[in-house]
Design a protein around this motif. Sequence first.
Motif, mmCIF file in Angstrom:
data_model
loop_
_atom_site.group_PDB
_atom_site.id
_atom_site.type_symbol
_atom_site.label_atom_id
_atom_site.label_comp_id
_atom_site.label_asym_id
_atom_site.label_seq_id
_atom_site.Cartn_x
_atom_site.Cartn_y
_atom_site.Cartn_z
ATOM 1 N N LEU A 295 0.818 -1.384 0.422
ATOM 2 C CA LEU A 295 0.133 0.007 -0.110
ATOM 3 C C LEU A 295 0.639 0.866 0.072
ATOM 4 O O LEU A 295 1.523 1.619 1.107
ATOM 5 C CB LEU A 295 -1.236 -0.329 1.551
ATOM 6 N N GLU B 97 -2.814 5.702 -0.670
ATOM 7 C CA GLU B 97 -3.755 4.474 -0.495
ATOM 8 C C GLU B 97 -4.089 4.569 0.638
ATOM 9 O O GLU B 97 -5.194 3.925 1.322
ATOM 10 C CB GLU B 97 -3.592 2.874 -0.735
ATOM 11 N N ILE B 98 -3.171 4.393 1.972
ATOM 12 C CA ILE B 98 -3.721 4.303 3.188
ATOM 13 C C ILE B 98 -4.071 5.709 3.960
ATOM 14 O O ILE B 98 -5.171 5.109 4.657
ATOM 15 C CB ILE B 98 -1.710 3.965 4.243
ATOM 16 N N THR C 69 -6.802 7.352 2.245
ATOM 17 C CA THR C 69 -7.808 7.299 1.692
ATOM 18 C C THR C 69 -8.610 5.923 3.484
ATOM 19 O O THR C 69 -9.536 6.264 3.508
ATOM 20 C CB THR C 69 -7.677 6.645 0.374
ATOM 21 N N LEU C 70 -7.503 4.882 3.881
ATOM 22 C CA LEU C 70 -8.491 4.247 4.536
ATOM 23 C C LEU C 70 -8.397 4.287 5.822
ATOM 24 O O LEU C 70 -9.581 4.392 6.555
ATOM 25 C CB LEU C 70 -7.192 2.695 4.277
ATOM 26 N N GLY D 253 -3.941 -4.840 0.449
ATOM 27 C CA GLY D 253 -4.789 -3.443 0.602
ATOM 28 C C GLY D 253 -6.361 -4.655 0.559
ATOM 29 O O GLY D 253 -7.233 -4.854 -0.378
ATOM 30 N N ARG E 61 -8.883 -2.506 -2.241
ATOM 31 C CA ARG E 61 -7.907 -1.636 -2.508
ATOM 32 C C ARG E 61 -8.203 -0.751 -3.793
ATOM 33 O O ARG E 61 -7.987 0.366 -3.517
ATOM 34 C CB ARG E 61 -6.417 -2.445 -3.591
ATOM 35 N N MET F 255 -10.082 2.168 -2.757
ATOM 36 C CA MET F 255 -8.854 2.784 -1.754
ATOM 37 C C MET F 255 -8.423 4.011 -3.004
ATOM 38 O O MET F 255 -7.259 5.273 -2.517
ATOM 39 C CB MET F 255 -7.696 1.789 -0.820
ATOM 40 N N GLN F 256 -7.238 3.164 -3.963
ATOM 41 C CA GLN F 256 -6.760 3.257 -4.839
ATOM 42 C C GLN F 256 -7.202 5.113 -5.292
ATOM 43 O O GLN F 256 -6.520 6.466 -6.197
ATOM 44 C CB GLN F 256 -6.107 3.016 -5.930
ATOM 45 N N VAL G 172 -13.365 8.344 -0.046
ATOM 46 C CA VAL G 172 -13.903 7.546 1.416
ATOM 47 C C VAL G 172 -14.760 6.966 1.580
ATOM 48 O O VAL G 172 -15.460 5.812 1.957
ATOM 49 C CB VAL G 172 -13.226 8.489 1.730
ATOM 50 N N LEU H 10 -15.537 4.233 0.053
ATOM 51 C CA LEU H 10 -15.110 2.213 -0.017
ATOM 52 C C LEU H 10 -15.967 2.907 2.280
ATOM 53 O O LEU H 10 -16.009 0.926 2.735
ATOM 54 C CB LEU H 10 -13.726 3.165 1.341
#
Length: 327
Positions: A47, A51-52, A54-55, A268, A283, A286-287, A291, A294
């Motif tokens: 990741l 990406e992190i 967004t997560l 991810g 993932r 995330m990419q 938000v 997800l």
Amino acid sequence: MQNENKLIDKYGRRFRYLRLSITDVCNFRCNYCLPEGYQCDSDRDFLAVNEIQTLVRAFAGLGTRKIRVTGGEPSLRKDLTDIIALCANTQGIDEVALTTNGFKLQSKVQSWQQAGLTSLNVSIDSLDPRQFAAITGHDKLREILAGLEQATALGLKVKVNAVLLKPYGEGQLHGFLQWLKTTPLTLRFIELMQTGDNQTFFNDNHVSGQPIKQQLLAQGWQSVVRPNTAGPAEEFWHPDYAGRIGLIMPYSKDFCASCNRLRVSALGKLHLCLFAEQGLDIRPLMQAGDVAALQQRLRDLLGQKDASHWLDKGYTGATRHLAMLGG
């Protein structure tokens, strides 16, 4: 706050705790996890920081208050400090924790603390340097213990993880008890768990934590009330000891009833349980940096979470070894 802004499963369990793996690479060769060392069996397309971000924003918006960064060995990522800062600066996140083997603790702990790290778990399976080297493949106990002192001096909440292993038995417990007389941190004994590739080792080395619990209670140790973001350890304190002891006993009755955590792998994938049948790919969202989408996906997938990990029936799911998801 309405339930749609929370992560609650069909059994009424609420999830406030995310365990985020950022790499499955580890530089130790612990005999219960990676006895042959790390074997690269994926593209290592781990990741990225965006990406992190967004997560973490998605989980925080759903009521997650604690994030634990894990591996593999997370300090092998050069951007670990940036990841800690990202988590710490996300609105709604109150605790940022790190689990590490301590290899880089002395040189990095101050920068981690300055980035916003609030607590630290370090794996130390023996206080005997020879046993430690035999278990991990590294003669680094002295340096790791020095790093622990630094972390404590910086004000971090520090815990030590030790896997219970039959060959060390009473000596393992006695050595740690003596240490905790004057050492103000929490030691957690973790029962060895069966994974996809350790069947023989598990059969030869597993020991239950229940006799230790009974021994502690008989010696005057008392239970500690757990906060709602705490992990699965039963913790105990004693007026004659500076430190505390925790027991993580996944084979005990109703262990999963208090589950409050979800896991995301370094590739991810959402793992509803450490021993789930498979990781669920989140993932692409995330990419895309989406938000809201997800969050909806996380709520939908949570409906698949089982009541138990079924470890007591010999079920290990897709978990080949613990470095895959950081335990």
